[in-house]
Design an enzyme around this catalytic site. Structure first.
Site, short mmCIF file in Angstrom:
data_model
loop_
_atom_site.label_atom_id
_atom_site.label_comp_id
_atom_site.label_asym_id
_atom_site.label_seq_id
_atom_site.Cartn_x
_atom_site.Cartn_y
_atom_site.Cartn_z
N GLY C 40 0.83 -1.20 0.00
CA GLY C 40 0.00 0.00 0.00
C GLY C 40 0.86 1.24 0.00
O GLY C 40 1.92 1.28 0.62
N GLY C 42 -0.57 4.54 0.39
CA GLY C 42 -1.29 5.71 0.86
C GLY C 42 -0.43 6.48 1.84
O GLY C 42 0.80 6.32 1.86
N LEU C 43 -1.05 7.31 2.65
CA LEU C 43 -0.27 8.15 3.56
C LEU C 43 0.64 7.31 4.45
O LEU C 43 1.83 7.60 4.59
CB LEU C 43 -1.20 9.00 4.42
CG LEU C 43 -1.89 10.13 3.66
CD1 LEU C 43 -2.88 10.83 4.57
CD2 LEU C 43 -0.87 11.12 3.14
N GLY C 45 1.54 4.03 4.13
CA GLY C 45 2.44 3.16 3.39
C GLY C 45 3.58 3.91 2.73
O GLY C 45 4.75 3.52 2.85
N HIS C 266 -20.00 8.89 7.59
CA HIS C 266 -19.69 10.31 7.43
C HIS C 266 -20.98 11.07 7.15
O HIS C 266 -21.73 10.70 6.26
CB HIS C 266 -18.70 10.51 6.28
CG HIS C 266 -18.05 11.84 6.31
ND1 HIS C 266 -18.73 12.99 6.04
CD2 HIS C 266 -16.78 12.22 6.59
CE1 HIS C 266 -17.89 14.02 6.14
NE2 HIS C 266 -16.71 13.58 6.48
N SER C 284 -16.56 17.59 2.15
CA SER C 284 -15.72 17.73 3.34
C SER C 284 -16.51 18.19 4.56
O SER C 284 -17.39 19.03 4.48
CB SER C 284 -14.62 18.73 3.07
OG SER C 284 -13.99 19.06 4.28
N ARG C 330 -18.78 13.12 14.00
CA ARG C 330 -19.44 12.53 12.84
C ARG C 330 -20.55 11.55 13.21
O ARG C 330 -21.61 11.55 12.57
CB ARG C 330 -18.40 11.81 11.99
CG ARG C 330 -17.46 12.77 11.35
CD ARG C 330 -16.35 12.06 10.63
NE ARG C 330 -15.57 13.04 9.88
CZ ARG C 330 -14.48 12.74 9.20
NH1 ARG C 330 -14.04 11.51 9.18
NH2 ARG C 330 -13.84 13.67 8.54
N GLU C 425 -5.06 3.13 8.34
CA GLU C 425 -6.44 2.67 8.51
C GLU C 425 -6.51 1.15 8.64
O GLU C 425 -7.47 0.60 9.19
CB GLU C 425 -7.30 3.14 7.32
CG GLU C 425 -8.79 2.99 7.55
CD GLU C 425 -9.63 3.42 6.35
OE1 GLU C 425 -9.08 4.04 5.42
OE2 GLU C 425 -10.84 3.13 6.34
#
Lengths: 225, 254, 637
Positions: C40, C42-43, C45, C266, C284, C330, C425
């Protein structure tokens, strides 16, 4: 990258080469136009200007050689870039919308080729007199080459005038994008100036077109005495 | 609404491809273009055939995966959107929609509408970064940065790396992509120390990857889903010339 | 099985510092002898892979996308939290820690949350140094905005593209390491199996998605950064490629799966418009800074929004939660929206929507300011709905967005399988039963830049099991099993497509294990999902072959894993007979309809052990004890 040749070998470097040679040619063209417009000041003015140029053989020939060299470099870059670029898409699109690209920007190679053809004709026509050998024999009362009579005679032919208008038309089209591309390639077309530069390029191109086209048109229509 | 989709099908890079026409009778104007393709793909799958392969991930215009040329326009008829944000309401009932992959020598085709854009990664590897190792960063507010520069850098940084600029350019130039990254980093004080090797390296990498040169047609900015203007290409050229004129960068001849 | 979270001793504020002193280090010259796999990009990884490579390890980085830059972290919009206190509004590490813990309804591990808050400030420094163009004030200093669940302004942002910019920062760092030869990148590669040798995770089986080639890659440690499993719900805000296969395969090989029922809803997504949709689009949370949420007071009021006078509007969040107003966390905002829609006061087609109104913001700030803050979001809304949100209110409805649950990890981010690390995550993480807005980016980058690179050294320095060669029997067997599984999928040749199964699973999960859950329907869902799984393996239709790019095959494999995971999700929701955060059991609520926690019996992490495809997973409990924070009933009133 370990030499200046390699720098100019990159796509960006080649474009800089295009821009620098292009702007030199542009400056020449501006000078040429100013010279041409002296035809409206009468026979003496234009013939005197021609005499001035022709009498300074050294200056004239160095300028001519320079111009030829620069023009050939410009053409060299244009051909190599165009050939390279064409090879970069092996399978074309079924349909292609050239969104956002102006006619001038898409046809730089074509307009450039027309200009090249026109220059050859123009040199044969007025510089060497190959097409009309009698032009070279025209002399005014001072014994100078009678450029005034030459252009007047030359532009009495409708076909010739049409050829010149097409030639300088291609020049205008070429410059309307070329000047903008010049600023872009040398890195001056920043956000704030971008749209102003684009507008200015079109205005300058139109002025040049009018400045060049007005001479043959006016002489053909009998506007200049 | 009913549309005809004429789509490029090609099994792999070696097998020749061709256009195949499909009718989609049950499209809705509120569907996105890809949702329409999804519906079509479900039908094709049910017939036991392979669905049309296309790259797509986020479906909200930010990941840059989608890469279709629709009716001759990269990312379709709408301006400033990606293919995945193109909605069927942009097409007419009964229209023939021609779908092609991004075409460029530097983006070799993998299958159907899927192309290999790893050339972009290679360009980033040639300098599209600030070499700050984790841990060595100073306090974030140490260097104030004029809002104008920060905003301008953000405009450039918003590039999603989709490659539409390449697809639309008649020369397949990647200048807009490269310029956006060069400008983003060179505009920031953090990016200054590596400014020169960055622009020289990335421009060279762009050539080596097989992209064409920029002839300032402006097609790229017209199709850019993030509306990145070509004035950034001018910035890149400026930085390139400035760097090239130095001839020595980081003590090395360039 | 005894779960040891390896939480360091000492006071909360000193745990991480002490731990860093105590853990073993790998000598710089030895680092290059270790290979680390990161799945991965993403942020978490990308940041982990880049940082590990900077340290000197040999990193192999895998992603399913065509480029590391397209991992779904790219889609995060609103911002990233950090306790910088640049606003001088009373923020500090403890407050960020407490807000996060409280936001997660006291179901997260205290020490982890505190550490995350501690490193949050370093993450911002790192990102700025990398050239992330965060929003700035005219003074040139960093700007912040407010987010849900906090009364301070601590969220840093880059327009509505914060995730993209942070990911590009990490991606660029990764590409830098690739250029140095320290990272080898494998894009368009999918991890399909974990290789366990002598009880240690020592490799993965990957499929090259272009050529279809299956191969084993061995390493000294495996890091999973493959994201969450929200896509089990089919209609979510996740990207199409986001999947749970990597973590699920690891789970099947023995890694415990913690708190699967903690799935976040969300509140501000664009409502569903048709059954052809494959994903939902998020607006957002930052919009709740200036937008006001309301529905008509009268049920069934179908007038256009502008014809409903103020006194007939119910600004229900401001009414019920005056202290936090539209900025409640949320889970609270989502449930409130569901409640008013259940009362028949929902707006838009189908009545599943509430208004998010910018009328007052435009009047107060002017259209230009609103446009500067949210322009790209309004534009996105217009593209999707063809409505102008400056004039008519947006319609929003909750949707599945994030999963707090994930593989169980200890304080070192290592799972119960030695050598298997899980970050971002993908782990069960630091968010408890609900994640606050702008905390996902903080956690992902904190894990990748500042936590894992230290803690992985502690494992490697022990040198317990050497990296086996790639022809080790375990690897060959895993390869074989993977090939057989793919072959099976291709040869069933049934009647229904993988997407149809996925859709049906998603609906089962959303209806029974979504915003509200109850015992009877959960029990039924577990049976239904099992039945669906059996049908899948008899009736799925996957065209094409395994030896080239086959997106239907990729999808089928992921759906097969989602089917197993979905069952566990419901089982976890069933076993947790309390309401907390996003896990809302209708049987357990306060008279006002809020979550009713049961701390006496359920203050634990539910870590599930895989027992076999048709056997119920086995529950292990890690008790949650709080030394500093006091477990209180959450109140945002």
């Amino acid at each position: 990258m370990n030499s200046i040749r390699k720098v100019f070998g990159t796509a960006v470097g080649k474009k800089c080469g295009m821009a620098l040679t292009g702007v030199f040619l542009f400056l020449f063209v501006v000078g040429h136009m100013v010279g041409n417009l002296q035809v409206f000041l009468g026979q003496y003015a234009i013939n005197h200007y021609a005499q001035l140029l022709q009498s300074n053989t050294g200056v004239l020939w160095s300028l001519r050689i320079c111009l030829a060299a620069v023009a050939l470099t410009h053409i060299y870059f244009a051909i190599t870039l165009t050939l390279e670029n064409r090879a970069k898409r092996e399978v074309g699109y079924e349909v292609k919308e050239l969104v956002g690209a102006s006619l001038a920007s898409r046809t730089m190679f074509i307009s450039g080729s027309v200009i090249f053809g026109f220059i050859v004709y123009h040199l044969l026509h007025f510089t060497t007199g190959t097409t009309n050998p009698e032009f070279m024999t025209f002399k005014d009362e001072r014994g100078w080459h009678d450029v005034y009579r030459m252009v007047q005679t030359g532009f009495s032919n409708g076909w010739v005038v049409a050829a010149y208008v097409v030639g300088v038309g291609a020049l205008g089209l070429h410059l309307s994008n070329g000047l903008r591309a010049f600023c872009q390639s040398l890195g001056w077309r920043f956000e704030t100036y971008a749209s102003r530069i684009d507008r200015a390029a079109v205005i300058v191109a139109v002025v040049l077109f009018v400045g060049f086209a007005i001479v043959p048109l006016a002489l053909f229509l009998g506007g200049a005495k | 609404m009913k549309v005809t989709v004429r789509v490029w099908r090609q099994k792999n890079a070696k097998t020749p491809g061709r256009f195949v026409e499909y009718e989609v009778a049950d499209a809705s104007p509120d569907m996105s273009f890809f949702e329409m393709l999804d519906v079509l793909n479900e039908r094709i799958t049910k017939q036991g055939e392979e669905p049309i392969a296309f790259d797509s991930d986020c479906r909200e215009g930010i990941c840059g995966a989608c890469s279709c040329v629709i009716n001759g326009e990269a990312h379709g008829p709408e301006k400033k959107v990606t293919t995945c944000q193109t909605y069927m309401r942009s097409f007419q009932d009964g229209q023939v929609i021609i779908v092609e992959p991004f075409r460029a020598k530097a983006f070799p085709l993998i299958k159907d509408l899927v192309v290999d854009r790893s050339a972009f990664d290679r360009i980033i590897q040639a300098g599209g970064f600030i070499s700050v190792n984790t841990g060595s960063a100073p306090e974030a507010n140490t260097v104030p940065l004029p809002k104008y520069h920060s905003d301008l850098a953000m405009d450039a940084a918003s590039c999603i790396g989709c490659g539409a600029c390449v697809a639309a350019c008649k020369n397949t130039s990647a200048s807009l992509f490269v310029a956006a990254k060069v400008s983003h980093l060179n505009l920031l004080p953090q990016g200054k120390p590596e400014k020169d090797p960055r622009v020289l390296g990335m421009v060279q990498a762009m050539d080596e990857a097989g992209f064409g040169s920029c002839t300032v047609t402006g097609s790229c900015e017209a199709v850019c889903p993030k509306g990145i203007p070509i004035s950034f290409i001018s910035r890149m050229n400026y930085d390139f010339i400035a760097a090239a004129l130095k001839l020595r960068v980081h003590g090395r001849r360039v | 099985m005894k779960l040891n979270a390896n939480i360091p001793s000492g006071p909360l504020t000193q745990k991480w510092t002490n731990h860093k002193h105590e853990i073993r280090l790998v000598n710089p010259a030895n680092k290059r002898k270790y290979d680390i796999i990161v799945v991965g990009t993403g942020l978490s990884g990308a940041s982990a892979a880049a940082t590990l490579a900077e340290l000197g390890y040999n990193v192999k980085s895998f992603c399913v996308q065509d480029s590391a830059r397209r991992a779904h972290s790219v889609a995060a919009q609103g911002g990233i939290n950090a306790a910088k206190n640049y606003r001088n509004d009373g923020d500090n590490i403890y407050r960020l820690f407490y807000d996060t813990l409280k936001g997660g309804d006291f179901r997260a591990r205290e020490a982890n949350v505190y550490r995350m808050a501690e490193v949050s400030v370093n993450v911002i420094d790192q990102a700025v140094a990398q050239g992330v163009p965060f929003a700035r004030e005219y003074s040139g200093y960093l700007a912040t905005r407010s987010f849900g669940g906090a009364q301070v302004s601590r969220t840093f942002y880059a327009r509505g593209q914060t995730g993209q910019q942070l990911l590009l920062g990490a991606y660029q760092a990764l590409m830098h390491q690739v250029s140095l030869g320290a990272v080898k990148m494998f894009p368009r590669h999918e991890m399909l199996e974990l290789i366990v040798v002598n009880g240690h995770a020592k490799g993965i089986v990957v499929r090259d998605l272009v050529s279809g080639k299956i191969s084993s890659v061995m390493a000294d440690a495996v890091v999973l950064a493959s994201g969450g499993y929200a896509n089990a719900f089919y209609l979510t805000t996740s990207g199409g490629a986001s999947n749970a296969t990597a973590i699920w395969r690891a789970h099947r090989k023995g890694a415990l799966f913690a708190n699967p029922c903690y799935t976040q809803i969300h509140p501000t997504c664009i409502p569903v418009s048709g059954d052809y949709q494959c994903k939902l689009t998020l607006m957002s949370e930052s919009l709740r800074n200036d937008g006001r949420v309301w529905v008509p007071k009268k049920a069934g009021d179908k007038r256009p929004s502008k014809d409903i006078p103020d006194n007939e509007r119910d600004y229900y969040l401001e009414r019920i939660y005056p202290a936090y107003g539209n900025l409640v966390p949320r889970d609270i905002a989502s449930r409130a929206a569901k409640r008013v829609c259940d009362e028949g006061r929902g707006v838009g087609p189908g009545g599943l929507g509430v208004f998010l109104d910018f009328r007052d913001a435009v009047a107060r700030l002017g259209k230009e300011v609103v446009e500067e803050r949210y322009g790209n979001l309004f534009e996105m809304y217009r593209e999707i709905t063809a409505e102008n949100a400056y004039e008519t209110p947006m319609r929003i409805y909750p949707a599945i967005h994030y999963t707090m649950g994930g593989l169980w990890v200890d304080y070192n981010l290592m799972s119960n399988l030695p050598g298997l690390f899980v970050v971002g995550e993908a782990n069960f993480s630091d968010h408890g039963a609900n994640r606050l807005g702008a905390s996902g980016l903080m956690q992902g980058l904190g894990d990748g830049y500042f936590i894992l690179p230290y803690t992985i050294g502690d494992y490697l320095a022990r040198n317990e099991v050497k990296r086996p060669p790639s022809d080790v029997a375990e690897a060959k067997q895993a390869e074989q099993e993977t090939a057989q599984r793919l072959n099976k999928l291709l040869t069933i040749r049934g009647k229904r497509t993988p997407v149809e199964f996925h859709k049906q699973l998603g609906k089962l999960l959303w209806d029974n294990c979504g915003m509200a859950r109850e015992e009877a329907s959960l029990k039924k869902a577990i049976q239904d999902i099992a039945a669906l799984r059996h049908e899948f393996w008899e009736n799925v239709l996957v065209p094409g072959s395994h030896d080239d790019l086959n997106m239907a095959l990729e999808r089928a494999g992921r759906v097969a894993d989602f089917l197993e995971l979905g069952e566990l999700l419901c089982l976890d929701a069933l076993s947790r007979a309390e309401s907390c955060g996003c896990h809302f059991r209708t049987e357990f609520q306060t008279p006002e309809g809020e979550c009713l926690r049961n701390d006496a019996e359920y203050a634990y992490v539910a870590a599930w052990e895989f027992a076999g495809p048709d056997k119920p997973a086995q529950l292990h409990k890690e008790p949650l004890t709080y030394e500093e924070a006091h477990m209180a009933q959450r109140s945002y009133k």
